[in-house]
Write an enzyme that holds these catalytic residues in place. Structure first.
Site, PDB file in Angstrom:
ATOM      1  N   ASP A  67       2.194  28.168 -75.661  1.00  0.00           N
ATOM      2  CA  ASP A  67       1.974  28.894 -76.915  1.00  0.00           C
ATOM      3  C   ASP A  67       3.244  28.894 -77.747  1.00  0.00           C
ATOM      4  O   ASP A  67       4.295  28.451 -77.296  1.00  0.00           O
ATOM      5  CB  ASP A  67       1.498  30.330 -76.645  1.00  0.00           C
ATOM      6  CG  ASP A  67       2.390  31.078 -75.649  1.00  0.00           C
ATOM      7  OD1 ASP A  67       3.520  30.619 -75.382  1.00  0.00           O
ATOM      8  OD2 ASP A  67       1.956  32.124 -75.133  1.00  0.00           O
ATOM      9  N   ASN A 136      -1.216  44.311 -71.662  1.00  0.00           N
ATOM     10  CA  ASN A 136      -2.564  44.609 -72.154  1.00  0.00           C
ATOM     11  C   ASN A 136      -3.592  43.624 -71.575  1.00  0.00           C
ATOM     12  O   ASN A 136      -4.740  43.605 -71.994  1.00  0.00           O
ATOM     13  CB  ASN A 136      -2.610  44.588 -73.687  1.00  0.00           C
ATOM     14  CG  ASN A 136      -2.374  43.199 -74.277  1.00  0.00           C
ATOM     15  OD1 ASN A 136      -1.987  42.266 -73.573  1.00  0.00           O
ATOM     16  ND2 ASN A 136      -2.606  43.069 -75.579  1.00  0.00           N
ATOM     17  N   HIS A 138      -3.320  40.256 -71.666  1.00  0.00           N
ATOM     18  CA  HIS A 138      -3.416  38.946 -72.314  1.00  0.00           C
ATOM     19  C   HIS A 138      -2.820  37.848 -71.440  1.00  0.00           C
ATOM     20  O   HIS A 138      -1.945  38.084 -70.605  1.00  0.00           O
ATOM     21  CB  HIS A 138      -2.782  38.960 -73.706  1.00  0.00           C
ATOM     22  CG  HIS A 138      -1.284  39.003 -73.739  1.00  0.00           C
ATOM     23  ND1 HIS A 138      -0.581  39.792 -74.624  1.00  0.00           N
ATOM     24  CD2 HIS A 138      -0.332  38.351 -73.024  1.00  0.00           C
ATOM     25  CE1 HIS A 138       0.711  39.622 -74.449  1.00  0.00           C
ATOM     26  NE2 HIS A 138       0.887  38.750 -73.476  1.00  0.00           N
ATOM     27  N   GLU A 143      -5.458  37.344 -76.750  1.00  0.00           N
ATOM     28  CA  GLU A 143      -5.483  38.803 -76.719  1.00  0.00           C
ATOM     29  C   GLU A 143      -6.833  39.324 -76.209  1.00  0.00           C
ATOM     30  O   GLU A 143      -7.820  38.569 -76.150  1.00  0.00           O
ATOM     31  CB  GLU A 143      -5.206  39.350 -78.121  1.00  0.00           C
ATOM     32  CG  GLU A 143      -3.849  38.960 -78.689  1.00  0.00           C
ATOM     33  CD  GLU A 143      -2.665  39.670 -78.031  1.00  0.00           C
ATOM     34  OE1 GLU A 143      -2.847  40.321 -76.979  1.00  0.00           O
ATOM     35  OE2 GLU A 143      -1.552  39.570 -78.577  1.00  0.00           O
TER      36      GLU A 143
END
Length: 240
Positions: A67, A136, A138, A143
């Site tokens: 990424d 979270n 991800h 996401e």
């Protein structure tokens, strides 16, 4: 999914490097994706040592970036490419032609995603895909809410990711979007590995690996992967 818990970060890093190295030794022309960030640094150190000591040969591998922050280029401090260059590509003497990375400065980001998708499709999927997990849930910049069948795409970052991502920069940096490999690539990789360390990851790992798989928790996709491997240290795996 196979789960392995190691006593400490050093042992974890060595074990992950050994798993990656063994695969490459069996398939020298592997298509490899390695996550940037702090978690895999120990893995890179082990792999670089192995390469320099001639125990690991990656000269025939092709490396794909996981990424990149939109708006940052390879020379920008804190960019995913810069971190990979500093921690692995340069010390391991990986040739530029072996590396295919997202350009966060591209004027056509969709074209960038399609370019990397095409490369991976040409190889019929990644061989090795090493990813971490965010607090979270991800994976990369996928996401919560990202469909499990999503290929490489432009992602709108969650507020938590924007905040946590500041740790990679020496000064406040605007982070709104990322360009990332998708969860489809995790599912289709021949050796998908999830690595995590530290107490800050034990709560999200308990949810991602203990609750039913859900697109609300991207890391939970590993529950659906018979060939997936989750490798964590004792602190991260305390709640498992």
């Amino acid at each position: 999914m196979k789960l392995h818990i190691y006593p400490d970060y050093k042992t974890l890093s060595r074990a992950v490097a050994d798993v990656v190295g063994l695969y490459i030794s069996k398939k020298p022309k592997s298509l490899v994706c390695l996550a940037s960030g702090h978690t895999p640094m120990g893995v890179f150190q082990c792999m670089v040592t192995d390469i320099l000591d001639k125990r690991l040969d990656v000269s025939q591998c092709t490396f794909v970036g996981l990424d990149e922050w939109v708006g940052l280029g390879p020379q920008d401090d804190g960019s995913c490419r810069a971190m990979m260059d500093d921690s692995f590509f340069i010390p391991a003497s990986i040739l530029p032609e072996q590396i295919h990375f997202f350009d966060g400065l591209a004027t056509n980001l969709q074209h960038e995603a399609e370019r990397i998708n095409a490369l991976i499709n040409k190889h019929h999927g990644l061989d090795i895909m090493l990813v971490g997990v965010g607090t979270n849930g991800h994976i990369a910049m996928n996401e919560p809410g990202t469909p499990f069948d999503t290929p490489a795409h432009v992602s709108t970052l969650a507020e938590e990711t924007k905040t946590v991502g500041q740790k990679y920069f020496s000064q406040s940096t605007k982070l709104d979007k990322g360009i990332t490999l998708g969860l489809r690539h995790v599912r289709e990789a021949r050796l998908p590995i999830l690595i995590a360390n530290g107490y800050t990851k034990n709560a999200i790992l308990k949810k991602a690996l203990g609750l039913p798989p859900s697109e609300a928790l991207p890391a939970s996709i590993f529950q659906q992967l018979e060939h997936g491997v989750v490798m964590v240290d004792a602190e991260a795996g305390e709640a498992l």
